[in-house]
Scaffold this motif. Structure first.
Motif, PDB file in Angstrom:
ATOM      1  N   UNK A  56       0.801  -0.981   0.059  1.00 45.71           N
ATOM      2  CA  UNK A  56      -0.013  -0.200  -0.067  1.00 45.71           C
ATOM      3  C   UNK A  56       0.878   1.328  -0.026  1.00 45.71           C
ATOM      4  N   UNK A  57       2.067   1.250   0.384  1.00 43.84           N
ATOM      5  CA  UNK A  57       2.892   2.247   0.292  1.00 43.84           C
ATOM      6  C   UNK A  57       3.295   2.803  -1.179  1.00 43.84           C
ATOM      7  N   UNK A  58       3.205   3.931  -1.562  1.00 41.61           N
ATOM      8  CA  UNK A  58       3.381   4.430  -2.829  1.00 41.61           C
ATOM      9  C   UNK A  58       4.616   5.420  -2.942  1.00 41.61           C
ATOM     10  N   UNK A  59       5.429   5.256  -3.637  1.00 42.41           N
ATOM     11  CA  UNK A  59       6.695   6.058  -4.197  1.00 42.41           C
ATOM     12  C   UNK A  59       7.701   6.212  -3.153  1.00 42.41           C
ATOM     13  N   UNK A  60       7.928   5.111  -2.385  1.00 41.00           N
ATOM     14  CA  UNK A  60       9.061   5.007  -1.076  1.00 41.00           C
ATOM     15  C   UNK A  60      10.088   4.758  -1.945  1.00 41.00           C
ATOM     16  N   UNK A  61      11.138   5.566  -1.369  1.00 42.67           N
ATOM     17  CA  UNK A  61      12.464   5.240  -1.796  1.00 42.67           C
ATOM     18  C   UNK A  61      13.404   5.924  -0.733  1.00 42.67           C
ATOM     19  N   UNK A  62      14.245   5.036  -0.069  1.00 41.22           N
ATOM     20  CA  UNK A  62      15.248   5.421   1.138  1.00 41.22           C
ATOM     21  C   UNK A  62      16.279   6.317   0.427  1.00 41.22           C
ATOM     22  N   UNK A  63      16.321   7.605   1.170  1.00 43.74           N
ATOM     23  CA  UNK A  63      17.228   8.652   0.871  1.00 43.74           C
ATOM     24  C   UNK A  63      18.686   8.442   1.558  1.00 43.74           C
TER      25      UNK A  63
END
Length: 603
Positions: A580-587
């Protein structure tokens, strides 16, 4: 919500719960934040927080909350790799003079602090004077901030005001600092004593966030800090805090918001993120529920039970979910997402240079530290403790950070036979019990400190094996994470494995860890090596490039010869997210990203 999620919360509730007033409760103005209160993100900390005053906070986990509540002048673009600076509270990137000694910064107008009773029902606008006040706090001797180093020795007149405060015991916040020239409410010109080409990145680091003087003066404790009542201009408000167990962030209704328009990097997954996120008003997430779960297996079980939306897979958990750096098929089938990076960090080993057993610069003390350094098998530690979820390092600057040298070869390698011979040569004799004594015949015992969790226990066992290899008696010392940080700052730990993740993506942020004047701040080993300090001071005057790299090489060789530390490894950061998480990317640099991605509502 099932019992696993509740377990940590209920235990902490028996001790105390500190509710926080959300600003929406005292304002009649219509919300302007685009956040949806029905979009809830559930997140996990792997260690307890310490508190939420930007001037004194030192741990990563508290910084995640600070970045949500407070604002710095600058931040980093969400998708750009390598990390790229962008305006946050500032209207634009700084205007820098050709000599690198003058920065002119303009603030966005109409930025307001979250509502709080201290403002008497009036909207309180952020001004450049708030940033100046916040930076002065880093130098207040009452606070004993571990972040003074960020501006120390840099701004014209600031060190002089701080020196006067140390004499009188009182910091004069109204004293004029010539280096902070307020041209108007929204424009600041910073005058430096010498060139500083990293100042923009420093002003993107959480300790330089803006606080309101009224808030500090109303809620400060005896030390002058406000750890439990954060009031900022950021996208979220801390609405609940159960110390060491649970934090709840709710969207700041007065936050101005922004439109998502980040450009993709060369990473293959960025195009999909852009397609899903471009044009959205941000932030979208209206509530962030954070639970502290120290034990690895509890975090994974909570994720598998859909009680957590995003969590970190530290080394012990990775083999249960991943194989060959990728998710196992059963997790892929469930739609679980993986964001995997090598952290811009170094985990290094230090020996307290002020300790009567391990410290000092006599030949026998240097020999002792070098022998210990050579006796430790870093690759075995990575395999056993971190399940190969780390890479060994030879240099103090890690990959992904300006100044990294992939071809550097350390003179300290794993050579236990040489280590034993070195100890023999300098009089560390093996007694009848099989353990060495000091050259004067007194007992030799080393106390290794680590976090009181499964990782810390494994690290302690690994180091016990190392010390047994060279016949030195070691005792383990497991402490909570906040207690470790406190003791470390006061130079009370004898030896520890210390992780340091980049505050800003430049080598200076790592070389300052071993700079003498930073004892009591970030110099965990409490070492003062004059030759190193001279070279470090010279390096700060140079931009990134071959000339500065040459100084860094010389400084690193000094660290190898005198052995106050040994470089260990950089860990992979494996973050898993629910479908369900949308557009996540670890910075790689920003502690948290939930103001940059979205989540579907639960049905």
């Amino acid at each position: 919500m099932n019992s696993l999620w509740l377990r940590g919360i209920l235990v902490a509730c028996l001790a105390c719960a500190l509710p926080m007033k959300a600003s929406a409760a005292t304002t009649a103005a219509a919300p302007i934040s685009p956040a949806d209160p029905d979009k809830v993100l559930r997140f996990v900390f792997v260690a307890p927080e310490t508190g939420f005053d930007p001037a004194v906070t030192r741990d990563l986990y508290s910084q995640l909350v600070n970045q949500s509540v407070f604002e710095t002048l600058f931040a980093y673009e969400y998708l750009a790799r390598p990390a790229k600076l962008m305006p946050s509270a500032a209207a634009a990137l700084p205007e820098v003079s050709p000599d690198g000694m003058t920065y002119t910064i303009r603030l966005k107008k109409g930025v307001y602090f979250a509502d709080d009773p201290v403002f008497n029902g009036k909207k309180r606008e952020l001004t450049m004077a708030d940033f100046v006040y916040s930076w002065k706090r880093l130098f207040d001797p009452q606070l004993a901030s571990p972040q003074t180093w960020l501006l120390e020795g840099k701004v014209v007149g600031l060190d002089e005001v701080a020196a006067q405060a140390k004499k009188t015991g009182h910091f004069d916040y109204d004293a004029n600092v010539p280096g902070f020239e307020l041209l108007d409410r929204y424009t600041l010109r910073i005058h430096l004593k010498q060139p500083d080409f990293n100042l923009g990145m420093i002003l993107a680091h959480q300790p330089t966030s803006a606080v309101a003087r009224e808030v500090i003066e109303k809620y400060r404790d005896a030390q002058g800090t406000v750890m439990g009542h954060p009031v900022g201009t950021g996208p979220y408000i801390l609405s609940q805090w159960i110390r060491g167990s649970r934090m709840v962030l709710t969207a700041n209704p007065d936050y101005r918001g922004y439109t998502w328009d980040f450009q993709p990097s060369t990473d293959p997954g960025d195009a999909a993120i852009v397609a899903k996120m471009k044009g959205k008003r941000m932030p979208q997430i209206g509530r962030v529920e954070i639970s502290v779960m120290v034990e690895d297996q509890s975090r994974l079980l909570a994720f598998e039970g859909d009680e957590v939306d995003i969590t970190e897979l530290q080394g012990p958990l990775a083999p249960q979910v991943m194989a060959g750096g990728k998710l196992k098929p059963e997790f892929v089938k469930k739609g679980v997402q993986l964001s995997r990076i090598v952290d811009p960090e170094i985990s290094y080993y230090y020996w307290n240079m002020q300790d009567p057993v391990l410290g000092g610069m006599s030949k026998e003390k240097i020999a002792l530290r070098r022998a210990i350094a050579m006796a430790h098998n870093v690759r075995e530690e990575i395999k056993v403790v971190w399940n190969d979820e780390a890479i060994p390092l030879e240099y103090p600057i890690p990959p992904g950070v300006v100044g990294y040298d992939p071809d550097y070869k350390s003179s300290i390698q794993y050579e236990p036979e040489v280590a034993n011979a070195l100890l023999d040569k300098f009089g560390y004799k093996i007694g009848k019990d099989g353990y060495r004594t000091l050259p004067d015949g007194k007992p030799l015992t080393v106390r290794y400190s680590a976090r009181a969790d499964s990782n810390g226990q494994q690290q302690s066992e690994m180091w016990k094996k190392t010390y047994d290899t060279i016949h030195i008696r070691m005792v383990g010392d497991l402490k909570t994470f906040p207690d470790l940080l406190k003791a470390e700052k006061e130079c009370q730990l004898q030896t520890r494995t210390a992780p340091w993740i980049a505050d800003y993506p430049d080598g200076d942020n790592f070389m300052q860890l071993f700079y003498g004047p930073n004892v009591g701040q970030n110099n965990n080993g409490c070492n003062k090596i004059p030759e190193y300090d001279v070279l470090y001071a010279a390096s700060q005057k140079l931009p990134a490039g071959p000339e500065r790299d040459l100084l860094y090489h010389k400084m690193t060789r000094i660290l190898e010869v005198d052995a106050p530390i040994r470089i260990g490894y950089a860990r992979y950061r494996n973050m898993i997210a629910q479908p369900r998480v949308i557009g996540y990317k670890k910075h790689p640099v920003m502690p948290t990203e939930w103001m940059y991605f979205d989540i579907e509502k639960r049905k």
